[in-house]
Enzyme design. Structure first.
Site, PDB file in Angstrom:
ATOM      1  N   LYS A  45       0.833  -1.199   0.000  1.00 51.15           N
ATOM      2  CA  LYS A  45       0.000   0.000   0.000  1.00 51.15           C
ATOM      3  C   LYS A  45       0.873   1.257   0.000  1.00 51.15           C
ATOM      4  O   LYS A  45       0.612   2.222  -0.737  1.00 51.15           O
ATOM      5  CB  LYS A  45      -0.902   0.015   1.236  1.00 51.15           C
ATOM      6  N   ASN A  46       1.925   1.255   0.814  1.00 47.01           N
ATOM      7  CA  ASN A  46       2.766   2.444   0.944  1.00 47.01           C
ATOM      8  C   ASN A  46       3.597   2.715  -0.302  1.00 47.01           C
ATOM      9  O   ASN A  46       4.190   3.788  -0.430  1.00 47.01           O
ATOM     10  CB  ASN A  46       3.677   2.314   2.171  1.00 47.01           C
ATOM     11  N   ARG A  78      -3.818  10.174   5.118  1.00 47.20           N
ATOM     12  CA  ARG A  78      -2.693  11.096   5.098  1.00 47.20           C
ATOM     13  C   ARG A  78      -1.988  11.140   3.737  1.00 47.20           C
ATOM     14  O   ARG A  78      -1.523  12.186   3.305  1.00 47.20           O
ATOM     15  CB  ARG A  78      -1.692  10.707   6.192  1.00 47.20           C
ATOM     16  N   CYS A 125      -4.470   7.564  10.531  1.00 45.62           N
ATOM     17  CA  CYS A 125      -4.460   6.916  11.844  1.00 45.62           C
ATOM     18  C   CYS A 125      -4.091   7.911  12.935  1.00 45.62           C
ATOM     19  O   CYS A 125      -3.269   8.802  12.738  1.00 45.62           O
ATOM     20  CB  CYS A 125      -3.455   5.774  11.875  1.00 45.62           C
ATOM     21  N   ARG A 171       1.722  14.121  12.803  1.00 44.49           N
ATOM     22  CA  ARG A 171       2.408  13.858  11.534  1.00 44.49           C
ATOM     23  C   ARG A 171       2.215  15.075  10.638  1.00 44.49           C
ATOM     24  O   ARG A 171       1.455  15.047   9.684  1.00 44.49           O
ATOM     25  CB  ARG A 171       1.862  12.578  10.881  1.00 44.49           C
ATOM     26  N   PRO A 172       2.894  16.167  10.973  1.00 48.43           N
ATOM     27  CA  PRO A 172       2.666  17.415  10.248  1.00 48.43           C
ATOM     28  C   PRO A 172       3.162  17.343   8.815  1.00 48.43           C
ATOM     29  O   PRO A 172       3.990  16.505   8.458  1.00 48.43           O
ATOM     30  CB  PRO A 172       3.474  18.431  11.063  1.00 48.43           C
ATOM     31  N   ASP A 224       4.622  20.014   7.444  1.00 47.28           N
ATOM     32  CA  ASP A 224       5.517  21.162   7.286  1.00 47.28           C
ATOM     33  C   ASP A 224       6.738  20.829   6.432  1.00 47.28           C
ATOM     34  O   ASP A 224       7.232  21.672   5.678  1.00 47.28           O
ATOM     35  CB  ASP A 224       5.956  21.702   8.649  1.00 47.28           C
ATOM     36  N   ASP A 245       6.268   0.453  11.780  1.00 47.30           N
ATOM     37  CA  ASP A 245       5.064  -0.298  11.420  1.00 47.30           C
ATOM     38  C   ASP A 245       5.112  -1.762  11.853  1.00 47.30           C
ATOM     39  O   ASP A 245       4.115  -2.481  11.707  1.00 47.30           O
ATOM     40  CB  ASP A 245       4.829  -0.234   9.901  1.00 47.30           C
ATOM     41  N   ILE A 255       9.621   7.214  16.462  1.00 48.51           N
ATOM     42  CA  ILE A 255       9.046   7.866  15.281  1.00 48.51           C
ATOM     43  C   ILE A 255       7.765   8.624  15.634  1.00 48.51           C
ATOM     44  O   ILE A 255       7.615   9.805  15.320  1.00 48.51           O
ATOM     45  CB  ILE A 255       8.748   6.833  14.172  1.00 48.51           C
ATOM     46  N   ARG A 270      -7.678  -0.679   5.847  1.00 45.68           N
ATOM     47  CA  ARG A 270      -6.902   0.342   5.148  1.00 45.68           C
ATOM     48  C   ARG A 270      -5.550  -0.188   4.686  1.00 45.68           C
ATOM     49  O   ARG A 270      -4.929   0.394   3.798  1.00 45.68           O
ATOM     50  CB  ARG A 270      -6.683   1.565   6.051  1.00 45.68           C
TER      51      ARG A 270
END
Length: 416
Positions: free
Chosen positions: A22-23, A92, A116, A121-122, A124, A303, A325, A395
Site C-alpha cells: 500500500k505504501n 494522510r 491513523c 504527523r505534520p 511542514d 510499522d 518515530i 486500510r
C-alpha cells in the site's frame, strides 16, 4: 461497523500470498497526475486507502479502471487541481497529490489530511520542500494553497520523511533544472517510486541513499509498473507463523524485502528459507524476546513494533520496545493487557514480561498496525478474541481474514 472473531490455538499450515505494498502503491498512483497518458500499475492491493485515492484522482479528472490487481490511470483529461476535505480527511497519503499538481499545472489546493491517530504527523516538511522548489504556499481554512512555476534547487529535510521525500521527488521530476534532496528517506517504497518514474522518462539517481538527485524533464510518458511486495504485511505473517509454531510459506516476497527486521527475527529464533515459492518461516520451539528501537529505514520499522510486542508477550525473557518515530503508538498495549499480557509503558518505552499465555478478550483496534497486532494475538490466545473497529485494518491489509482462514485459522468477519 464490522469486527473479527478469532478462536485461538490453531496451528497454521499452507501458503499465504503477500499483496502489493500500500505504501508503494499510493505515491505511484499520484504519479498519474504527471503524465498526459496512461499509467498502468500491476500488483495493486484492493484496499480502502487505494479506493479513496482513486476517488480523489477521479475528482480531478483522472480516469481509472481497476480489475483484479491491475489499475489503469489516465491523466490526459485532468480538469481540477482541488482535493476536497470530504475525500482527503481519512488518509494522510492524499497530500502526495500536492507535488505533482504543482509540477504539471503550477497550482494546487489540497485539504490538510487525516489518517491513523498515532501522533503528530505534520506536513511542514512537505511544504518547506516545495517552497525550496519555488512554490508560494499558505494555509487557508484547512487547505494547503500553492502556486508557482517549480525550479530545481537543493532541498533539505530536518529529518528523513517518507511522504515529504515522495512529494519532493514527484514535484522535481518536471521542475526546471536540477534538484538535490538531502537527508532523504531511504525506504524501499521510495526506490519503487523512482523506478516507476524512470520508466516514465524521469532522470533520477541516488534513491535508496540519503541524497537523491533529479534532473527535471519537460514531460513524462505512459508506462507500466509492478508494485513491490508489502514488507509490513509479510512481516506480520512471519510473526503470526512464529507465535503459532507454524511453518507458513509466503509467496510474492523475497528475503531482501525484510532486511530491516531480519536481525531481530534471528535473535528471536525465527529463520526464513528462500525457495522457488517464496519464503518459508521456521522457528525454534522456544522463542526469545528481543529489544527493539524503531528507526527510519534501514532501521527497525515503526510499522512492525506492535507485531513484535505480541511476539515478546509469549516468548521467553523480558523484551523492550522504544518508539522514536511517533509519540502515540502504544495504544495496542492496553488491549494486549486485557488479553493477560504483562506490559508496562514508560513514556516512549514499553517493557514486556514474556512467557505469557494470552487469553481471548474483546479488544478495540485503534490504528492500522495495532489492529494487525491484535489479530495475530488472537491467533495464539486461548479462547475467543473479538477485534472491534477493524476499518483501520482494511486500510492496509488485503483480505487478511481470508488469507488466515485458508491456512487453518479460525477467524470470521461479523457485523456489529
Amino acid at each position: 461497523m464490522e469486527k473479527l472473531e478469532i478462536v485461538g490455538g490453531k496451528k497454521l499450515s499452507g501458503t499465504i500470498p503477500v499483496s502489493g505494498a500500500k505504501n508503494a502503491a499510493l505515491p505511484l498512483m499520484c504519479a498519474s497526475l504527471l503524465v498526459d497518458g496512461l499509467l498502468v500499475l500491476e500488483n495493486v492491493p484492493r484496499l480502502k486507502d487505494v479506493h479513496t485515492l482513486i476517488d480523489i484522482l477521479k475528482s480531478m479528472g483522472v480516469e481509472s479502471r481497476f480489475e483484479g490487481n491491475r489499475l489503469e490511470l489516465d491523466g490526459s483529461k485532468i480538469n481540477s487541481t482541488f482535493a476536497p476535505y470530504e475525500l482527503v480527511k481519512t488518509m494522510r497519503a492524499s497530500i502526495l497529490v500536492l507535488g505533482p499538481l504543482l509540477a504539471r499545472y503550477g497550482k494546487a489546493k489540497v485539504s490538510l489530511p487525516g489518517g491513523c491517530a498515532i501522533g503528530s504527523r505534520p506536513v511542514d516538511q512537505h511544504i518547506k520542500a516545495l517552497e525550496r522548489l519555488g512554490a508560494n504556499i499558505h494555509i487557508e481554512d484547512g487547505y494547503v494553497v500553492a502556486e508557482g512555476k517549480l525550479k530545481g534547487n537543493d532541498v533539505y529535510f530536518d529529518m528523513p520523511t517518507v511522504g515529504g521525500t515522495e512529494n519532493a521527488i514527484l514535484a522535481a521530476t518536471l521542475a526546471e533544472g536540477n534538484t538535490i534532496i538531502h537527508n532523504s528517506a531511504m525506504e524501499p517504497e521510495i526506490v519503487d517510486l523512482c523506478d516507476c518514474l524512470r520508466s516514465m522518462g524521469a532522470e533520477i539517481s541516488g534513491d535508496g541513499s540519503p541524497t537523491i538527485e533529479i534532473k527535471g524533464v519537460k514531460k513524462l510518458n505512459s508506462s507500466n509498473h509492478r508494485v513491490i511486495a508489502d514488507r509490513i504485511e509479510a512481516g506480520t505473517f512471519v510473526i503470526a507463523s512464529a507465535i503459532t509454531n507454524s511453518n507458513l510459506t509466503l509467496t510474492n516476497v523475497k528475503k531482501k524485502d525484510l532486511v530491516s527486521i531480519l536481525s531481530k527475527l534471528t535473535q528471536a529464533g525465527i529463520s526464513l528459507v528462500e525457495n522457488k515459492e517464496g519464503l518459508t518461516v521456521y522457528n525454534d520451539e522456544s522463542l526469545k524476546t528481543v529489544d527493539i528501537q524503531t528507526q527510519p529505514h534501514p532501521g527497525f520499522p515503526t510499522d512492525m513494533q506492535a507485531q513484535f510486542t505480541v511476539l515478546n508477550c509469549i516468548a521467553n525473557g523480558v523484551g523492550t520496545v522504544e518508539e522514536t518515530i511517533f509519540e502515540n503508538r502504544f495504544m495496542h498495549v492496553a488491549e494486549l493487557n486485557r488479553m493477560d499480557a504483562n506490559i508496562d509503558i514508560h513514556g516512549n518505552h514499553v517493557k514486556i514480561e514474556g512467557n505469557r499465555k494470552l487469553k481471548g478478550a474483546t479488544v478495540m483496534a485503534t490504528d492500522l498496525r495495532a489492529s494487525a497486532s491484535l489479530v495475530i494475538a488472537g491467533l495464539v490466545a486461548e479462547g475467543t478474541t473479538t477485534v472491534d473497529r477493524i476499518y483501520h485494518l482494511d486500510r492496509g491489509y488485503e483480505n487478511i481474514e481470508q488469507k488466515l482462514e485458508a491456512v487453518g485459522a479460525n477467524i470470521k468477519r461479523l457485523k456489529n
